[in-house]
Motif scaffolding. Structure first.
Motif, mmCIF file in Angstrom:
data_model
loop_
_atom_site.group_PDB
_atom_site.id
_atom_site.type_symbol
_atom_site.label_atom_id
_atom_site.label_comp_id
_atom_site.label_asym_id
_atom_site.label_seq_id
_atom_site.Cartn_x
_atom_site.Cartn_y
_atom_site.Cartn_z
ATOM 1 N N SER A 100 2.941 -3.389 9.171
ATOM 2 C CA SER A 100 2.900 -2.482 8.028
ATOM 3 C C SER A 100 4.189 -1.674 8.011
ATOM 4 O O SER A 100 4.596 -1.127 9.036
ATOM 5 C CB SER A 100 1.690 -1.543 8.130
ATOM 6 O OG SER A 100 1.847 -0.415 7.282
ATOM 7 N N THR A 102 4.694 1.185 6.700
ATOM 8 C CA THR A 102 4.388 2.579 6.988
ATOM 9 C C THR A 102 4.277 2.816 8.489
ATOM 10 O O THR A 102 4.894 3.728 9.054
ATOM 11 C CB THR A 102 3.074 2.987 6.297
ATOM 12 O OG1 THR A 102 3.209 2.792 4.892
ATOM 13 C CG2 THR A 102 2.759 4.446 6.575
ATOM 14 N N TYR A 103 3.460 1.982 9.161
ATOM 15 C CA TYR A 103 3.262 2.156 10.597
ATOM 16 C C TYR A 103 4.550 1.919 11.377
ATOM 17 O O TYR A 103 4.862 2.639 12.326
ATOM 18 C CB TYR A 103 2.182 1.203 11.103
ATOM 19 C CG TYR A 103 0.808 1.454 10.528
ATOM 20 C CD1 TYR A 103 0.472 2.693 9.991
ATOM 21 C CD2 TYR A 103 -0.157 0.453 10.504
ATOM 22 C CE1 TYR A 103 -0.782 2.934 9.461
ATOM 23 C CE2 TYR A 103 -1.418 0.688 9.980
ATOM 24 C CZ TYR A 103 -1.724 1.915 9.458
ATOM 25 O OH TYR A 103 -2.963 2.150 8.940
ATOM 26 N N LEU A 107 5.942 4.862 13.576
ATOM 27 C CA LEU A 107 5.506 4.696 14.966
ATOM 28 C C LEU A 107 6.442 3.786 15.758
ATOM 29 O O LEU A 107 6.014 2.945 16.542
ATOM 30 C CB LEU A 107 4.078 4.156 14.999
ATOM 31 C CG LEU A 107 3.026 5.119 14.420
ATOM 32 C CD1 LEU A 107 1.702 4.410 14.220
ATOM 33 C CD2 LEU A 107 2.851 6.330 15.316
ATOM 34 N N LEU A 115 -1.165 0.455 17.544
ATOM 35 C CA LEU A 115 -0.771 -0.460 16.475
ATOM 36 C C LEU A 115 0.225 -1.531 16.907
ATOM 37 O O LEU A 115 0.696 -2.303 16.083
ATOM 38 C CB LEU A 115 -0.195 0.340 15.310
ATOM 39 C CG LEU A 115 -1.230 1.245 14.625
ATOM 40 C CD1 LEU A 115 -0.560 2.282 13.755
ATOM 41 C CD2 LEU A 115 -2.205 0.423 13.810
ATOM 42 N N LEU A 205 0.635 8.435 6.928
ATOM 43 C CA LEU A 205 -0.012 7.306 7.593
ATOM 44 C C LEU A 205 -1.044 6.637 6.694
ATOM 45 O O LEU A 205 -1.286 5.438 6.804
ATOM 46 C CB LEU A 205 -0.687 7.757 8.895
ATOM 47 C CG LEU A 205 0.166 7.800 10.149
ATOM 48 C CD1 LEU A 205 -0.656 8.312 11.326
ATOM 49 C CD2 LEU A 205 0.748 6.431 10.475
ATOM 50 N N ASP A 286 0.783 8.595 19.466
ATOM 51 C CA ASP A 286 -0.577 8.049 19.473
ATOM 52 C C ASP A 286 -1.611 9.110 19.795
ATOM 53 O O ASP A 286 -2.713 9.121 19.234
ATOM 54 C CB ASP A 286 -0.688 6.918 20.512
ATOM 55 C CG ASP A 286 -0.578 5.550 19.873
ATOM 56 O OD1 ASP A 286 -0.444 5.472 18.642
ATOM 57 O OD2 ASP A 286 -0.644 4.552 20.607
ATOM 58 N N VAL A 359 -9.109 0.658 12.592
ATOM 59 C CA VAL A 359 -7.729 0.173 12.524
ATOM 60 C C VAL A 359 -7.797 -1.334 12.303
ATOM 61 O O VAL A 359 -8.543 -2.028 13.004
ATOM 62 C CB VAL A 359 -6.966 0.495 13.822
ATOM 63 C CG1 VAL A 359 -5.519 0.028 13.719
ATOM 64 C CG2 VAL A 359 -7.022 1.992 14.113
#
Length: 488
Positions: A100, A102-103, A107, A115, A205, A286, A359
């Motif tokens: 993703s 976004t992730y 992150l 993730l 997120l 996280d 998730v």
């Protein structure tokens, strides 16, 4: 000449059609699907609250339902039995996470634990997390932090006794303070800039990225400013975490918090592989992402339901006050004896799982699931909200808040019973269950032990209802206001 071209085209067309049918026949049938629109697939059917929309669709199409979000096939799982097939029978196949934008931007390109794609890096990071950060020993070592912060919150409530309190804000601040002290070594909640940054981070997120599902429309994310907000938020949070890590490196290194532990592992190479700076910052993120929103959300929903059901509140107060008779506060040992408290938490998790769609998972190879062919690269959404409302499991009063249903039930939320999986199950189960549960038990027990609670006299349906927010973690749409009366 034209006839020959037409004949050749026809031969090619029917040859392709024949081989397509043969391939489909070999692979087998796919799960039931609602009709989809060109380009966007079933995205228009998600609505404001996807967990609810997908639950209603599953009533028509079944507990295994195939949707398409743009170009991406998405398997929606809406029953305990189907979840068991995915998370236990075929756990290894579905152990990875989908990519993703976004992730990845927020992150550190999947360098965290929650993730990261399934593989050797994830296994190494999870072992560090489980053995060094979230072990039972570490959870016990933060007992003083929990008790101190709970005591401070109780004092704030006592000072405002008989006045209207924003309980949502109090619980959010408490969770933030505990996690900051455990992870970073000190509280940052009083810093307005940090609070705004954290709110911005968690809000992003849950942002929908068009380019993740319809690649040729990725420019829309740039036009509407999503790409810019992601880049700025990542930069701001990275600078904050860099300052935190540097402060720990310049300190005495007494190994009191997560950053100290991770830096010691990096320095001593005690786990057999290198942990770099990005991995340390990703794992600290996280802790915030997985612990902040979800923990306070559970407490908020539990207090909402107890206020809406005075008989449940009285029964819980009776249990807590009987066990802790003569004591000013509830200790961690006292909580162990409180069966009804655990039932209240289970019932809250059943009706209000903080991450109702959990998730997402991703299949790493083709697999046959209940006679259906699921190709590699399929995203999997497990609807914990729908599973908690299966009448076959929970009875005809499935929409009612009734903690008593758990008193004679062995069903638990630690990943072995698929009727209740708010923390997931299998390889990708949340490793912070013990940390979250201890905090929630202690807070709720102390709240009902030291105070009597009621809604304000002049309150609206917004204040007493259960309207939900939007986003990844689902909390109340409106803050929870209540009045506390001291029992002493």
């Amino acid at each position: 000449m034209m006839i020959m071209i037409l004949l050749l085209c026809s031969v090619i067309f029917f040859t392709i059609l024949y081989f397509h049918k043969q391939t489909t026949r070999k692979k087998g049938k796919t799960p039931p699907s609602p009709r989809r629109l060109p380009l966007i697939g079933n995205l228009h059917q998600l609505g404001r609250h996807p967990h609810r929309s997908l639950c209603y669709l599953s009533h028509r199409y079944g507990p295994l339902m195939l949707l398409h979000f743009g170009r991406v096939p998405v398997l929606v799982v809406s029953s305990a039995d189907a979840a068991r097939d995915v998370l236990k029978t075929h756990d290894l196949v579905f152990a990875s996470r989908p990519r993703s934008k976004t992730y990845e931007k927020l992150l550190y390109n999947g360098r965290d634990v929650a993730l990261a794609p399934y593989g050797e890096y994830w296994r190494q990071m999870k072992s560090v997390c489980v053995l060094h950060l979230l072990s039972n020993k570490m959870v016990r070592s933060f007992r003083d932090v929990r008790e101190e912060e709970i005591s401070l919150m109780m004092e704030k409530i006592r000072e405002s006794s008989s006045l209207q309190l924003n309980l949502s804000k109090l619980l959010a601040n408490l969770t933030n303070d505990v996690i900051c002290r455990v992870a970073l070594g000190k509280k940052y909640g009083s810093e307005t800039d940090f609070k705004k940054l954290l709110e911005r981070f968690t809000r992003l997120l849950g942002a929908f990225s068009v380019g993740t599902y319809v690649s040729w429309l990725a420019w829309i994310d740039w036009i509407r400013g999503l790409d810019g907000r992601l880049a700025k938020t990542r930069k701001d949070f990275d600078e904050f975490l860099e300052r935190v890590v540097q402060d720990h490196e310049d300190g005495d290194g007494d190994k009191n918090d997560f950053v100290d532990v991770l830096l010691a592992i990096q320095r001593d190479k005690s786990v057999g592989f290198d942990i770099d700076r990005f991995s340390i910052k990703a794992m600290i993120l996280d802790v915030f992402v997985g612990g902040m929103d979800t923990s306070y959300t559970l407490m908020e929903w539990a207090m909402t339901e107890l206020l809406r059901h005075p008989n449940c509140m009285k029964r819980l107060q009776k249990e807590v006050r009987t066990i802790c008779k003569g004591k000013s506060s509830v200790s961690q040992e006292g909580v162990q004896e409180m069966n009804y408290l655990r039932a209240v938490i289970k019932e809250t998790l059943r009706l209000h799982p903080p991450l109702p769609l959990m998730v997402p998972h991703e299949s790493t190879q083709d697999v046959i699931l209940r006679d259906y062919h699921i190709p590699a690269g399929t995203h999997v959404m497990i609807n914990a909200w729908a599973i908690g409302r299966e009448a076959a499991t929970w009875g005809p009063d499935v929409e009612e808040f009734r903690p008593e249903r758990h008193l004679d039930s062995s069903v638990d939320f630690r990943g072995q019973d698929f009727e209740l999986i708010p923390f997931g199950a299998g390889r990708r189960i949340c490793p912070a269950i013990s940390f979250a549960v201890v905090l929630n038990e202690m807070v709720l027990a102390n709240l009902v032990h030291q105070f009597d609670w009621r809604f304000p006299v002049k309150c609206t349906e917004d204040q007493t209802g259960v309207a939900e927010s939007t986003g990844i973690a689902i909390h109340r749409m409106f803050p929870l206001y209540a009045i506390a009366s001291s029992t002493t």
